[in-house]
Design a protein around this motif. Structure first.
Motif, short mmCIF file in Angstrom:
data_model
loop_
_atom_site.label_atom_id
_atom_site.label_comp_id
_atom_site.label_asym_id
_atom_site.label_seq_id
_atom_site.Cartn_x
_atom_site.Cartn_y
_atom_site.Cartn_z
N TYR A 31 0.82 -1.21 0.00
CA TYR A 31 0.00 0.00 0.00
C TYR A 31 0.85 1.26 0.00
O TYR A 31 0.35 2.36 0.15
N LYS A 146 -12.35 -4.65 4.75
CA LYS A 146 -12.91 -3.99 3.56
C LYS A 146 -12.38 -2.57 3.38
O LYS A 146 -12.22 -1.82 4.36
N ALA A 147 -12.11 -2.23 2.14
CA ALA A 147 -11.75 -0.87 1.74
C ALA A 147 -10.67 -0.27 2.63
O ALA A 147 -10.79 0.84 3.13
N THR A 148 -9.58 -1.02 2.82
CA THR A 148 -8.50 -0.57 3.71
C THR A 148 -7.48 0.32 3.03
O THR A 148 -6.73 1.01 3.71
N GLY A 149 -7.40 0.27 1.73
CA GLY A 149 -6.44 1.09 1.02
C GLY A 149 -7.06 1.64 -0.25
O GLY A 149 -7.97 1.03 -0.82
N TYR A 150 -6.57 2.79 -0.67
CA TYR A 150 -7.03 3.39 -1.92
C TYR A 150 -5.81 3.59 -2.80
O TYR A 150 -4.90 4.37 -2.47
N LYS A 151 -5.77 2.85 -3.90
CA LYS A 151 -4.61 2.89 -4.79
C LYS A 151 -5.07 2.59 -6.20
O LYS A 151 -5.99 1.79 -6.40
N ARG A 154 -8.90 2.99 -6.96
CA ARG A 154 -9.95 2.12 -6.42
C ARG A 154 -9.66 1.73 -4.97
O ARG A 154 -8.53 1.74 -4.53
N TRP A 155 -10.74 1.38 -4.28
CA TRP A 155 -10.63 0.89 -2.92
C TRP A 155 -10.19 -0.56 -2.94
O TRP A 155 -10.65 -1.34 -3.77
N LEU A 156 -9.33 -0.92 -2.02
CA LEU A 156 -8.78 -2.27 -1.94
C LEU A 156 -9.09 -2.91 -0.59
O LEU A 156 -8.99 -2.26 0.45
N ASP A 157 -9.44 -4.19 -0.63
CA ASP A 157 -9.60 -4.97 0.59
C ASP A 157 -8.25 -5.58 0.97
O ASP A 157 -7.36 -5.72 0.12
#
Length: 185
Positions: A31, A146-151, A154-157
């Motif tokens: 991340y 859920k939705a722990t990173g934004y890269k 898009r949101w990433l799990d």
């Protein structure tokens, strides 16, 4: 193509840095957004190997570094000292060829031999290939954040997977055999 596994060394740092840079810029396993430079990667390498955790390089027949894997502390509180977190990074040319499996299997064996009892995988982007790799080597899903990173727009799990090493939780660990230096008095 023959693949050789060996301990990573400081001479591998330029290639390790390049592989990690590509992963940061194009992947979701990390991340981080800005790739660290070689001096930062050297500091991270020293911190991990200085604590007696394994750090393994996968090498081709010409001596080229294809990927690397290491174990490190999952958390630094003393009760976690029997648990390690795995990390695996492969160059683009090495993906999908079983090299990640070789690295992870070796890492599991080394950590088991060192006396660790649990290994956890924190899989950025809940990447399907990484999840499948871990499943083939006995990891089970223990949670999804859920939705722990934004890269990459898009949101990433984040997938959490775990497997027992050695006796796992079946017996008490022997504190005199703890291999790392992180928690020694």
């Amino acid at each position: 193509m023959p693949i050789f596994l060996r301990d990573a060394s400081s001479s591998d740092l330029p290639a390790i840095t390049a592989i990690y840079r590509e992963s940061v810029l194009n992947g979701v396993a990390s991340y981080e957004i800005v790739p660290p430079d070689e001096s930062e990667m050297a500091a991270r390498f020293s911190a991990i190997t200085g604590q007696s955790y394994p750090y393994i390089a996968a090498i081709d027949e010409n001596g080229g570094l294809l990927g690397y894997a290491y174990a490190s502390a999952f958390r630094t509180r003393p009760a976690y000292r029997w648990m390690v977190e795995d990390s695996i990074y492969l160059g683009p040319e090495a993906r999908g060829k079983g090299i990640g499996r070789l690295l992870l299997a070796e890492l599991i064996q080394r950590c088991t031999d060192l006396g660790f009892r649990q290994m956890v995988a924190v899989i950025g982007g809940a990447h399907p290939a990484s999840i499948a790799l871990h499943q083939t080597l006995g990891f089970a899903e223990t949670g999804r954040l859920k939705a722990t990173g934004y890269k990459h727009g898009r949101w990433l799990d984040t997938m959490i997977m775990q497997r027992a090493l050695g006796y796992g939780a079946a017996t008490d660990p022997d504190a005199s055999t703890y291999p790392g230096t992180l928690f020694k008095a």
